[in-house]
Design an enzyme around this catalytic site. Structure first.
Site, mmCIF file in Angstrom:
data_model
loop_
_atom_site.group_PDB
_atom_site.id
_atom_site.type_symbol
_atom_site.label_atom_id
_atom_site.label_comp_id
_atom_site.label_asym_id
_atom_site.label_seq_id
_atom_site.Cartn_x
_atom_site.Cartn_y
_atom_site.Cartn_z
ATOM 1 C CB ALA A 1 -3.662 10.770 -0.797
ATOM 2 N N GLY B 1 -3.422 15.439 1.488
ATOM 3 C CA GLY B 1 -4.881 15.396 1.351
ATOM 4 C C GLY B 1 -5.597 15.763 2.650
ATOM 5 C CD GLU C 1 -4.772 18.479 -1.583
ATOM 6 O OE1 GLU C 1 -4.747 17.245 -1.371
ATOM 7 O OE2 GLU C 1 -4.454 18.985 -2.670
ATOM 8 C CD GLU D 1 0.738 16.636 -1.068
ATOM 9 O OE1 GLU D 1 1.425 17.458 -0.415
ATOM 10 O OE2 GLU D 1 -0.496 16.539 -0.962
#
Ligand code: CAA
Length: 258
Positions: A66, A109, A112, A132
């Site tokens: 992200a 992300g 993911e 993260e």
């Protein structure tokens, strides 16, 4: 499809391609980019000319997570009001096969997104991970759930707590990816594989995906009931008649997806 800012799309030989296109920031996924990816997937899902969706990243990474710059100053209530990760749920509702081809980093992300796809082809230089924890947060778009379902609790905790990266070779050994490919061949091989899948009976692919996904959440008994109904359903399709007649007539079937 046009008008996207952070991805590009095209359709070729019944394969709908989505290219993540922010290479200067290693395809960091900002909010608009995630929306664009989800809309592109849903649009391809409804497009009769597309049978398989292929996701790739432009540049040296698939996606490095992200967009940290975008969210650094946000508070919890911003996230709650935006309900930022709800869009990710829509990827799981896409009925057609989603293949991704990963080179370089697939982190946070980006990992993911990989785990939300149905099959993963990866270059030998690919690296997967959830860093993260190193920046004081945790995965929020399915990482703790999907990695745990894939690897089991102890291994998932190891990667999620340490932030250590998983090499392409390890990812292959652990069943995170389907196939390792040399970096220079990745794009061609991924396209070739997507085209191969696009020749299979589309309704079979669809019902198989739905049934396999149920295996993750259902008990064996419930899953088998679900599978059976999908098997019965395929006998209403023209492609079942075509497939079986082609076998009897010793010719290649031509599937229409009906
Ligand atoms: N967000 C915003 N920008 C990013 C980014 C990210 N996730 N990842 C990389 N970039 C940018 C860098 O800031 C840099 O930009 P500038 O050239 O303007 O400085 C550019 O991409 C190239 O990156 P690096 O110079 O850092 O390249 P590198 O090869 O030295 O390192 C890397 C690569 C190890 C991936 C490193 O960039 C990195 O650690 N990135 C962050 C990874 C990360 O923490 N991801 C998780 C994000 S949180 C998340 O994803 C939550 C969720 O569950 C959805």
């Amino acid at each position: 499809m046009s008008g996207f800012e952070f991805i590009s799309t095209s359709v070729n030989d019944q394969v709908g391609s989505i290219i993540l296109n922010r290479p200067k920031v290693l395809n960091a996924l900002n909010r608009k980019m995630v929306s664009e990816i989800v809309v592109a997937m849903e649009t391809f899902d409804q497009n009769e000319d597309v049978r398989v969706i292929l996701v790739t990243g432009e540049g040296r990474a698939f996606a490095a997570g992200a967009d940290i710059d975008e969210m650094a100053e946000d508070g919890s209530i911003d996230f709650e009001l935006l309900n930022q990760f709800a869009e990710w749920d829509r990827i799981a509702l896409v009925k057609k096969p989603i293949i991704c081809a990963v080179q370089g980093f697939a982190l946070g992300g980006g990992f993911e997104l990989v785990l939300a796809c149905d099959m993963v082809l990866a270059a030998e230089d690919a690296e997967f991970g959830f860093p993260e924890v190193n920046i004081g947060v945790m995965p929020g778009a399915g990482g703790t759930q999907r990695l745990t379902k894939l690897l089991g609790r102890t291994q998932a905790l190891q990667y999620l707590w340490t932030g250590d990266r998983i090499t392409a070779k390890e990812a292959e050994a652990k069943g995170i990816i389907n196939k390792l490919i040399s970096p220079e061949l990745l794009k061609d091989e991924a396209e070739k594989f997507a085209k191969r899948l696009s020749k299979q009976a589309p309704l079979s692919l669809r019902m198989i995906k739905e049934s396999v996904n149920k295996a993750v959440d259902y008990s064996l008994y419930e899953g088998m009931q679900f599978e059976r109904k999908n098997f019965y359903l395929l006998f209403s399709s023209e492609d079942q008649k075509e497939g079986m007649n082609a076998f009897i007539e010793k010719r290649r079937p031509k599937f229409k997806g009906k």
